[in-house]
Motif scaffolding. Sequence first.
Motif, PDB file in Angstrom:
ATOM      1  N   UNK A   1     -15.729  17.695  -8.976  1.00 36.71           N
ATOM      2  CA  UNK A   1     -15.152  16.893  -9.574  1.00 36.71           C
ATOM      3  C   UNK A   1     -14.183  16.041  -8.804  1.00 36.71           C
ATOM      4  N   UNK A   2     -13.307  16.796  -8.014  1.00 37.14           N
ATOM      5  CA  UNK A   2     -12.573  16.036  -6.981  1.00 37.14           C
ATOM      6  C   UNK A   2     -13.247  15.168  -6.117  1.00 37.14           C
ATOM      7  N   UNK A   3     -14.361  15.775  -5.458  1.00 38.36           N
ATOM      8  CA  UNK A   3     -15.207  15.318  -4.533  1.00 38.36           C
ATOM      9  C   UNK A   3     -15.855  13.946  -5.063  1.00 38.36           C
ATOM     10  N   UNK A   4     -16.420  13.995  -6.290  1.00 35.29           N
ATOM     11  CA  UNK A   4     -16.770  12.667  -6.815  1.00 35.29           C
ATOM     12  C   UNK A   4     -15.852  11.649  -7.113  1.00 35.29           C
ATOM     13  N   UNK A   5     -14.640  12.012  -7.645  1.00 36.78           N
ATOM     14  CA  UNK A   5     -13.682  11.018  -7.843  1.00 36.78           C
ATOM     15  C   UNK A   5     -13.052  10.415  -6.399  1.00 36.78           C
ATOM     16  N   UNK A   6     -13.103  11.515  -5.286  1.00 38.16           N
ATOM     17  CA  UNK A   6     -12.675  10.941  -4.040  1.00 38.16           C
ATOM     18  C   UNK A   6     -13.716  10.093  -3.583  1.00 38.16           C
ATOM     19  N   UNK A   7     -14.877  10.221  -3.784  1.00 39.13           N
ATOM     20  CA  UNK A   7     -15.894   9.691  -3.090  1.00 39.13           C
ATOM     21  C   UNK A   7     -16.072   8.238  -3.776  1.00 39.13           C
ATOM     22  N   UNK A   8     -15.810   8.138  -4.863  1.00 43.94           N
ATOM     23  CA  UNK A   8     -15.646   6.675  -5.946  1.00 43.94           C
ATOM     24  C   UNK A   8     -14.434   5.664  -5.388  1.00 43.94           C
ATOM     25  N   UNK A   9     -13.259   6.561  -5.110  1.00 42.58           N
ATOM     26  CA  UNK A   9     -12.253   5.802  -4.668  1.00 42.58           C
ATOM     27  C   UNK A   9     -12.374   5.341  -3.105  1.00 42.58           C
ATOM     28  N   UNK A  10     -13.043   6.068  -2.293  1.00 42.13           N
ATOM     29  CA  UNK A  10     -13.294   5.672  -0.872  1.00 42.13           C
ATOM     30  C   UNK A  10     -14.625   5.471  -0.397  1.00 42.13           C
ATOM     31  N   UNK A  11     -15.335   4.928  -1.380  1.00 46.62           N
ATOM     32  CA  UNK A  11     -16.862   4.373  -0.842  1.00 46.62           C
ATOM     33  C   UNK A  11     -16.676   3.215   0.129  1.00 46.62           C
TER      34      UNK A  11
ATOM     35  N   UNK B   1     -17.242   7.826   3.566  1.00 45.09           N
ATOM     36  CA  UNK B   1     -18.432   8.017   2.642  1.00 45.09           C
ATOM     37  C   UNK B   1     -19.404   8.930   3.226  1.00 45.09           C
ATOM     38  N   UNK B   2     -19.792   8.976   4.502  1.00 48.09           N
ATOM     39  CA  UNK B   2     -20.540   9.980   5.157  1.00 48.09           C
ATOM     40  C   UNK B   2     -19.936  11.602   4.733  1.00 48.09           C
ATOM     41  N   UNK B   3     -18.530  11.598   4.848  1.00 44.12           N
ATOM     42  CA  UNK B   3     -17.954  12.969   4.471  1.00 44.12           C
ATOM     43  C   UNK B   3     -18.236  13.382   3.030  1.00 44.12           C
ATOM     44  N   UNK B   4     -17.964  12.335   2.258  1.00 44.64           N
ATOM     45  CA  UNK B   4     -18.353  12.590   0.681  1.00 44.64           C
ATOM     46  C   UNK B   4     -19.652  12.824   0.440  1.00 44.64           C
ATOM     47  N   UNK B   5     -20.787  12.237   1.205  1.00 44.57           N
ATOM     48  CA  UNK B   5     -22.097  12.573   0.847  1.00 44.57           C
ATOM     49  C   UNK B   5     -22.480  14.135   1.073  1.00 44.57           C
ATOM     50  N   UNK B   6     -21.569  14.612   2.367  1.00 44.80           N
ATOM     51  CA  UNK B   6     -21.979  15.884   2.734  1.00 44.80           C
ATOM     52  C   UNK B   6     -21.490  16.920   1.802  1.00 44.80           C
TER      53      UNK B   6
ATOM     54  N   UNK C   1     -19.685   2.964 -10.125  1.00 43.95           N
ATOM     55  CA  UNK C   1     -19.676   3.416 -11.473  1.00 43.95           C
ATOM     56  C   UNK C   1     -20.517   4.594 -11.806  1.00 43.95           C
ATOM     57  N   UNK C   2     -21.656   4.758 -11.204  1.00 41.82           N
ATOM     58  CA  UNK C   2     -22.529   5.855 -11.248  1.00 41.82           C
ATOM     59  C   UNK C   2     -21.710   7.261 -10.856  1.00 41.82           C
ATOM     60  N   UNK C   3     -20.815   6.871  -9.886  1.00 39.72           N
ATOM     61  CA  UNK C   3     -20.320   8.244  -9.238  1.00 39.72           C
ATOM     62  C   UNK C   3     -19.081   8.447 -10.223  1.00 39.72           C
ATOM     63  N   UNK C   4     -18.490   7.559 -10.869  1.00 34.92           N
ATOM     64  CA  UNK C   4     -17.569   7.865 -11.849  1.00 34.92           C
ATOM     65  C   UNK C   4     -18.066   8.469 -13.130  1.00 34.92           C
ATOM     66  N   UNK C   5     -19.176   8.070 -13.383  1.00 37.02           N
ATOM     67  CA  UNK C   5     -19.875   8.629 -14.542  1.00 37.02           C
ATOM     68  C   UNK C   5     -20.338  10.087 -14.167  1.00 37.02           C
ATOM     69  N   UNK C   6     -20.690  10.225 -12.991  1.00 32.59           N
ATOM     70  CA  UNK C   6     -21.177  11.599 -12.582  1.00 32.59           C
ATOM     71  C   UNK C   6     -19.991  12.568 -12.547  1.00 32.59           C
ATOM     72  N   UNK C   7     -18.593  12.085 -12.024  1.00 34.34           N
ATOM     73  CA  UNK C   7     -17.493  12.748 -12.229  1.00 34.34           C
ATOM     74  C   UNK C   7     -17.037  13.099 -13.687  1.00 34.34           C
ATOM     75  N   UNK C   8     -17.139  12.214 -14.657  1.00 35.29           N
ATOM     76  CA  UNK C   8     -17.095  12.647 -15.936  1.00 35.29           C
ATOM     77  C   UNK C   8     -17.931  13.656 -16.497  1.00 35.29           C
TER      78      UNK C   8
END
Length: 408
Positions: A277-287, A293-298, A357-364
């Motif tokens: 959940x934290x990773x997905x929220x972080x990804x959405x905020x820093x995309x 983004x590369x770090x978030x993908x991994x 938005x799909x990342x935020x939805x995924x986090x939810x």
Amino acid sequence: MPIGLIALALGGFGIGLTEFVIMGLLPEVAADFQVGEATAGWLISGYALAVVVGALVLTAAVTRFERKPVLAVLLVLFIAGNLVSAIAPDYGMMMVGRIIAALAHGAFFGIGAVVAADMVAPTKKAGAIAIMFTGLTAANVLGVPFGTMLGQAAGWRSTFWAITVIGVIALAGILALVPKTGHGDTTPGTLRSELRAFRSGQVWLSILVTILGYGGMFGAFTYIAFTLTEVSGFAASTVPWLLIVFGVGLFVGNTIGGKAADRNVDRTLVVLLSVLVVVLVGFALTAGSQVLTVASIVLMGGFGFATVPGLQMRVMKYASSAPTLASGANIGAFNVGNALGAWLGGVTITAGFGYTSPIWAGAGITLLGLVVMIIAAAGAKRAVRQAPCDGNADADGRVAVEPVAVLH
């Protein structure tokens, strides 16, 4: 490590390749059959729907048979499906081939997970399941990019011929290397006994966690190409290489997640889902940052797929007196989660919320999965406290007074 696990992993590699490689070959397939992109896309959607049907119906039909011969027959079905795809004269026959191959998908992974777990000691079951699923992660890391390159260089049919050959090799490996029985933990049961496992509330909670926990990650991943190009600013030509990076995360996460789940399934899943959940929220905020983004993908791939061995192990644990159908149902649940995440992500984009938005939805969705997992874990601990103090309960909530929850 039993060498038979390698044969199961090879079968998983071929099946994973069949599922995912079509994404990179859709333009060639659409052009060859003279259909639009949306129509060609049904070769992906139709496959996913057939996986769910096969995971439930086909698994239910074969529960009374020995598992090794069933795995062999499923691979024959898989080989036949890819052979039909390779020689398909038109779009309709191509769809038939995809459906035939997909029917084997869910049942193979569901039954294969039970066989893999039976091949090792009780303390290494989740790790054995992870080894089998390594084939699926390898299909993402290596198979999809190389299969796509082969299809683009020698025609898309060449890729399906190659997958057919992989299926034949996997079939030979299973016939030669997988033992007829493992440690005797489980034996084939009747359909009635398999259905009895679904009386356990923990089985249903485990399936729900699978749908939500995995569906959240996949929902974010489905539209990742748009996020990478439209938000992060990557060139379209770099997307395949970034997906390989994602696949490396899958591979590492699958291995580590299996080892952790062998120590404590519930604690592992709660921790992994929380971090995801934290990773997905972080990804959405820093995309907007390419480096982050590369770090978030991994991390998304790693923590997302690290849940898979534990999710599969948990449903098998609480259905251990008759795990085959429950295991297959959970494979179907992964695909239901895929569909849920992809659908919700598409809804958010259509609504104009942008490509993050799909990342935020995924986090939810993943957060909902975490809540269900916490409830399930609390229920398991409560069952331990309420059980007679006879030493037949463990920290994960397996109690001898509930037959479907016993792991022998």
